[in-house]
Design an enzyme around this catalytic site. Structure first.
Site, PDB file in Angstrom:
ATOM      1  N   THR A 191       0.915  -1.241  -0.112  1.00  0.00           N
ATOM      2  CA  THR A 191      -0.014  -0.080  -0.034  1.00  0.00           C
ATOM      3  C   THR A 191       0.987   1.286   0.050  1.00  0.00           C
ATOM      4  OG1 THR A 191      -1.717   1.048   1.280  1.00  0.00           O
ATOM      5  CG2 THR A 191      -0.276  -0.136   2.636  1.00  0.00           C
ATOM      6  N   GLU A 335      -4.955  -2.982   4.310  1.00  0.00           N
ATOM      7  CA  GLU A 335      -4.504  -3.508   5.724  1.00  0.00           C
ATOM      8  C   GLU A 335      -5.639  -4.358   6.247  1.00  0.00           C
ATOM      9  OE1 GLU A 335      -3.765  -0.440   4.545  1.00  0.00           O
ATOM     10  OE2 GLU A 335      -1.883   0.156   5.619  1.00  0.00           O
ATOM     11  N   LYS A 445      -5.776  10.775  -2.579  1.00  0.00           N
ATOM     12  CA  LYS A 445      -6.473   9.682  -3.370  1.00  0.00           C
ATOM     13  C   LYS A 445      -6.990   9.968  -4.451  1.00  0.00           C
ATOM     14  CE  LYS A 445      -7.428   5.020  -2.330  1.00  0.00           C
ATOM     15  NZ  LYS A 445      -8.304   4.076  -1.314  1.00  0.00           N
ATOM     16  N   TRP A 450      -3.241   6.043  -4.623  1.00  0.00           N
ATOM     17  CA  TRP A 450      -2.640   6.889  -3.747  1.00  0.00           C
ATOM     18  C   TRP A 450      -1.536   7.852  -4.309  1.00  0.00           C
ATOM     19  CZ3 TRP A 450      -4.919   7.837   0.483  1.00  0.00           C
ATOM     20  CH2 TRP A 450      -5.693   6.751   1.249  1.00  0.00           C
TER      21      TRP A 450
HETATM   22  P1  ADP Z   1      -8.520   0.265  -1.152  1.00  0.00           P
HETATM   23  O1  ADP Z   1      -7.771  -0.734  -2.129  1.00  0.00           O
HETATM   24  O2  ADP Z   1      -9.482  -0.468  -0.566  1.00  0.00           O
HETATM   25  O3  ADP Z   1      -8.775   1.533  -1.779  1.00  0.00           O
HETATM   26  P2  ADP Z   1      -6.289   1.478   0.194  1.00  0.00           P
HETATM   27  O4  ADP Z   1      -5.580   0.665   1.383  1.00  0.00           O
HETATM   28  O5  ADP Z   1      -5.669   1.912  -0.930  1.00  0.00           O
HETATM   29  O6  ADP Z   1      -7.608   0.377   0.008  1.00  0.00           O
HETATM   30  O7  ADP Z   1      -6.981   2.719   0.778  1.00  0.00           O
HETATM   31  C1  ADP Z   1      -7.658   2.618   2.015  1.00  0.00           C
HETATM   32  C2  ADP Z   1      -8.053   4.111   2.557  1.00  0.00           C
HETATM   33  O8  ADP Z   1      -8.982   4.758   1.379  1.00  0.00           O
HETATM   34  C3  ADP Z   1      -8.783   4.416   3.682  1.00  0.00           C
HETATM   35  O9  ADP Z   1      -8.103   4.558   4.767  1.00  0.00           O
HETATM   36  C4  ADP Z   1      -9.495   5.639   3.423  1.00  0.00           C
HETATM   37  O10 ADP Z   1      -8.455   6.914   3.483  1.00  0.00           O
HETATM   38  C5  ADP Z   1     -10.091   5.619   1.807  1.00  0.00           C
HETATM   39  N1  ADP Z   1     -11.190   5.181   1.743  1.00  0.00           N
HETATM   40  C6  ADP Z   1     -11.712   3.950   1.201  1.00  0.00           C
HETATM   41  N2  ADP Z   1     -12.854   3.634   1.205  1.00  0.00           N
HETATM   42  C7  ADP Z   1     -13.260   4.947   1.652  1.00  0.00           C
HETATM   43  C8  ADP Z   1     -14.757   5.275   1.802  1.00  0.00           C
HETATM   44  N3  ADP Z   1     -15.832   4.593   1.333  1.00  0.00           N
HETATM   45  N4  ADP Z   1     -14.992   6.809   2.194  1.00  0.00           N
HETATM   46  C9  ADP Z   1     -13.699   7.484   2.325  1.00  0.00           C
HETATM   47  N5  ADP Z   1     -12.686   7.134   2.273  1.00  0.00           N
HETATM   48  C10 ADP Z   1     -12.333   5.713   2.005  1.00  0.00           C
END
Ligand code: ADP
Length: 559
Positions: A191, A335, A445, A450
């Site tokens: 990540t 995570e 994001k 990211w």
């Molecule tokens: P993913 O692959 O599920 O996007 P990441 O580890 O790349 O996982 O990102 C996780 C982060 O993305 C969270 O800690 C949060 O900051 C943001 N995030 C994920 N889902 C949401 C949501 N539904 N609303 C707001 N932020 C979110």
């Protein structure tokens, strides 16, 4: 005294063999990298995953070895996952959208011995393979006909996937999956949503198996053998949110989009294969909605859409619900395997007396945690905060699907009671609904990917005319967030506008800045606000640039 039930390890090869045995004819529809759509079945998937496992063993891959993948959502990628994991090796998904230097860092840190790659991504490996001393070969996920000719732009040792599978066929009848311990590692996903270098989350068979149950649940994706699920979230994004295990676990039809993730392609796959459930990040939903609007059409089969990875805007939820598609808002993290909470439908007692607007407000929240994800809020001093809907604090989680220690890190990443700090700031109301209001981690994001503010700031600070640099996220209709770079010039740096363009150009041509991470605009300020402890005050900057629109000269291409 112990329970007297069977010790039956929760390993992912069981999911595959279950699907092959009890849902053998259920379809897997795949748009291939080569172009055509090919339909196979769970029986085919299991047979070819066994062949892949045999091929890996022939290449010398053993229990605990790490095998990378750099590929779209296709059947070949899926069967290679099961092939790698099933023999006790670790499947390490690499995200092709990152910069070359990040991919090289991640593949090297993961200690990948072999990488399975789509032809699309071979040029990336051609540019970085010399930085990967442990890499022995690249297996190209294609047939002999589509194998590229050797070239100085490609890695030297390219093997053809289909040829390897053909060579393994004579041994197929004697193959059996090993009975692994359920805590054997099976997946690795880095990540970049953190400070510093990307960090690897190492999933176990057990954590993936348990997480898949959660994904299938009625209050989550709610899938079964009668459903047709489009798996849009890339397999290199936190296990495609677990769909690649959850769908076979219940014999659900899987529709794989391959490289075609634009609105028109999504629409075609949904219509042609009667997709009734799917899950996407908001940016992909935007593309789909734009296609529907431009062609004045609708989605006839889609019943449920899970949106996550970034906040789903309320207006997006409203548009979809008005067209008869139920939206479930999901929050998660790499995570967490990654699902942490889901915006469930509001129960009848609670919904009574609520206006449509109130119901929509609830839908826009990130929902309730599931049974394998304990959750709490703490303030700056670690005090636990009440679930009253108004107290806002750092969101912490723990459970068997939550990380304990990053790959090849010495220290645990959780406290003594195993609470993991998510870096998200949230409130939880008296009904258990969690709402994310901010982020304490310093990242942007964009379109589900990211962008590290710190990495961009360091790069910008390397420009000879820049004294100080800060990056903040600004809201963007399509991508959710985009980075805005604010710089303070060195003395005698000259005209601000010329510097702005120079820095934009510098960031756009810098090899460490992935294309999607290039700032949309650069603002030149005489000074940047600082906190009492001397840190850049991002809070003040965010307030200063509320509603800021990047100027056209800064409108560089995004993803
Ligand atoms: P993913 O692959 O599920 O996007 P990441 O580890 O790349 O996982 O990102 C996780 C982060 O993305 C969270 O800690 C949060 O900051 C943001 N995030 C994920 N889902 C949401 C949501 N539904 N609303 C707001 N932020 C979110």
């Amino acid at each position: 005294m112990e329970g007297r039930m069977q010790d039956w390890p929760l390993i992912v090869s069981r999911v595959l063999e279950y699907a092959a045995r009890w849902h053998p004819a259920q379809e897997i529809v795949c748009r291939t990298v080569e172009g055509p759509v090919i339909i196979s079945s769970y029986a085919d998937l299991a047979r070819r995953a066994r062949l892949c496992a045999l091929a890996l063993q022939c290449l010398g891959i053993r229990h605990g070895d790490v095998v990378g993948t750099l590929a779209w959502n296709t059947t070949r990628h899926l069967e290679s996952w099961y092939g790698i994991m099933g023999i006790g090796a670790v499947c390490h998904t690499l995200n092709p959208r990152l910069s070359d230097s990040d991919i090289a860092y991640i593949a090297d840190h993961g200690q990948d011995r072999i990488i399975f790659a789509d032809t699309t991504f071979l040029p990336i490996l051609g540019r970085i393979w010399q930085q990967l001393p442990l890499l022995e070969a690249v297996v190209v996920l294609t047939d002999r006909q589509h194998m590229p000719a050797p070239s100085p732009d490609l890695p030297p040792k390219l093997l053809c996937y289909e040829q390897l599978l053909d060579a393994a066929t004579p041994q197929l009848s004697s193959f059996a999956w090993p009975e692994l311990d359920e805590n054997t590692p099976c997946g690795l996903c880095y990540t970049s949503g953190t400070t510093g270098n990307p960090k690897g989350v190492r999933y176990s068979h057990r954590s993936n198996f348990l997480h898949s149950f959660i994904v299938t649940q009625p209050d989550a994706l709610c899938i079964g053998a009668e459903n047709s699920m489009l798996m849009v979230v890339p397999m290199f994004h936190a296990n495609s949110w677990g769909v690649n295990f959850a769908a076979p676990m219940v014999g659900c039809r899987l529709v794989l989009p391959g490289p075609a993730l634009d609105g028109a392609s999504m629409y075609h796959m949904i219509e042609a294969y009667k997709v009734d459930v799917t899950a996407m990040v908001p940016t992909v939903v935007v593309g789909l909605l734009q296609h529907l609007a431009a062609h004045n059409t609708s989605l006839r089969s889609l019943r449920r859409l899970v949106i996550g990875g970034a906040a789903a805007p309320r207006s997006m939820i409203e548009t979809l619900e008005r067209s008869g598609i139920e939206v479930r808002h999901m929050w998660g993290m790499t995570e967490l395997s990654p699902v942490g909470s889901i915006g469930l439908p509001t129960g009848p007692q609670l919904a009574e007396g609520m206006s449509d607007d109130d119901l929509l407000d609830r839908k826009a929240c990130q929902g309730r945690p599931h049974v394998l994800c304990d959750m709490r809020l703490v303030d700056d001093s670690g005090e636990v905060l009440p679930h009253d809907g108004s107290a806002v604090g750092d969101l912490q989680v723990r459970g068997p699907i939550v990380v304990q220690q990053y790959h090849r890190h010495e220290q645990r990443t959780v406290d003594a009671e195993r609470w993991f700090s998510t870096g998200d700031v949230a409130s939880i109301d008296q009904h258990g609904t969690m709402k994310i209001s901010d982020r304490s981690k310093d990242v942007v994001k964009s379109g589900g990917e990211w962008i590290s503010s710190i990495a961009l700031e360091n790069t910008a600070a390397g420009h000879p005319k820049v004294l100080e640099a800060a990056v903040i996220a600004i809201p963007d209709e399509r991508w959710g967030e985009r980075p805005l770079l604010i710089v303070v010039p060195q003395p005698h740096a000259g005209d601000s506008e010329a510097l702005r363009l120079e820095v934009l150009q510098y960031m756009a041509s810098h090899p460490q800045v992935a294309k999607f991470a290039r700032p949309d605009d650069v603002v030149v300020l005489p000074e940047i606000p600082h906190t009492a402890t001397g840190k850049v005050s991002k809070l003040t900057l965010r307030k200063m640039f509320e509603g800021y629109k990047p100027r056209p000269a800064g409108g560089l291409s995004k993803l």
